[in-house]
Design an enzyme around this catalytic site. Sequence first.
Site, PDB file in Angstrom:
ATOM      1  N   GLN A 109      -2.027   2.589   9.977  1.00 55.83           N
ATOM      2  CA  GLN A 109      -0.746   2.612   9.272  1.00 55.83           C
ATOM      3  C   GLN A 109       0.308   3.394  10.046  1.00 55.83           C
ATOM      4  OE1 GLN A 109      -3.723   3.135   7.861  1.00 55.83           O
ATOM      5  NE2 GLN A 109      -3.768   2.600   5.697  1.00 55.83           N
ATOM      6  N   ASP A 112      -1.938  10.811  -2.079  1.00 52.51           N
ATOM      7  CA  ASP A 112      -2.336   9.800  -3.065  1.00 52.51           C
ATOM      8  C   ASP A 112      -2.691  10.415  -4.402  1.00 52.51           C
ATOM      9  OD1 ASP A 112      -2.961   8.684  -0.230  1.00 52.51           O
ATOM     10  OD2 ASP A 112      -2.708   6.965  -1.566  1.00 52.51           O
ATOM     11  N   ARG A 144      -7.465  -0.519  -6.809  1.00 50.10           N
ATOM     12  CA  ARG A 144      -7.806   0.499  -5.802  1.00 50.10           C
ATOM     13  C   ARG A 144      -8.057   1.815  -6.542  1.00 50.10           C
ATOM     14  NH1 ARG A 144      -4.233   1.069  -0.524  1.00 50.10           N
ATOM     15  NH2 ARG A 144      -6.091   2.193   0.174  1.00 50.10           N
ATOM     16  N   ARG A 149       0.872  -1.175   0.000  1.00 51.19           N
ATOM     17  CA  ARG A 149       0.000   0.000   0.000  1.00 51.19           C
ATOM     18  C   ARG A 149       0.911   1.227   0.000  1.00 51.19           C
ATOM     19  NH1 ARG A 149       2.363   1.835   3.727  1.00 51.19           N
ATOM     20  NH2 ARG A 149       0.810   3.474   3.814  1.00 51.19           N
TER      21      ARG A 149
END
Length: 360
Positions: A201, A242, A90, A53
């Site tokens: 995370q 992102d 994703r 990820r």
Amino acid sequence: MKINGKPYRTIWPTADNAAVEIIDQTRLPHEFITLRLNTMRDAERAIRDMQVRGAPLIGVTAAYGVALSMRDHASDAALAATCSVLLAARPTAVNLRWGVERMRAFLAPLAASERADAAWQEAARIADEDVAINAAIGQHGSEIIRAIHQKKGDTVNVLTHCNAGWLATVDWGTALAPVYTAFDAGVPLHVWVDETRPRNQGASLTAWELGQHGVPHTVIVDNAGGHLMQHGRVDMAIVGCDRVTARGDVCNKIGTYLKALAAHDNGVPFYVALPTPTIDWTLQDGVKEIPIEERAAEEVTHIAGLCDDGQVRTVQLTPQGSHAANYGFDVTPARLVTGLITERGVVAANAEAMCALANG
Ligand code: MRU
């Protein structure tokens, strides 16, 4: 970066170049396990299930996914089918699209017989470029940390959200690259690590990698940042992202926006670190245009952790029958961002500066 003194990347080809290996990030921090990805479907699953990820690493894994697929079927139809499977893994990190489209553009003009070897080499190039990009981000960002240290004359307290360290990239990280670079150069610093619910995370990955590198850090609950800022205990925030739009709106892990608001209210500089492949030049208004991933409710209602008997177990947090919503990302408007730390330097989060970055 090193784990127990041994250098690792987060993804690497096996010795016989038949497959790639990854660190299974769903098992950290309690178990260090590597996994072998033999097929494109393995790569797609690793991205979807978040064994890998972080935006840059998702892009590189997808590139290797294309390369693995070309070994089996390298026709135009197979290339198209592979790209569409991987693109659906994703939705939010634009690096996935960037990695897949770069592979497609590179492979499409080649004869099918040439594609397997060429794809493998191109995926390896993308991985190497990611490392170089992040090292450059580290250099540019560390100058900001150093300047704060010179002005303050004391330990610099950096707040970060989610994991944008080396585990989120091939090596170095984005938001944490400046931290590692400054720390290695002897600048005294300490990192406030947001735990980053629901998948934690920060608590699981950022804390682990900072610990492996010996960087002083403290894990805090996601809601503590504003309080610490009000009391002058945060000198700067650095987060990853992102997707960044052409006008500088920043999409990152859910909760980033609230940190940016608190930073703005308290005059704390709020920086976003990104490789330029994270910029989506096709979008302007991040709030309206960026697709926000919604994941399974179980990630909110349940949590996994290490039990006293040494076993990792999952337990339920919420009452039976309570519904949960799991939004993965949010958008921080450009006006709340002090600067974007890229491999080409630090730029303002606005359309003019982004345009100059593209043309510079
Ligand atoms: O859902 P994740 O763990 O893939 O989200 C990761 C993040 O939001 C990171 O901050 C972002 O990808 C930047 S990684 C260098």
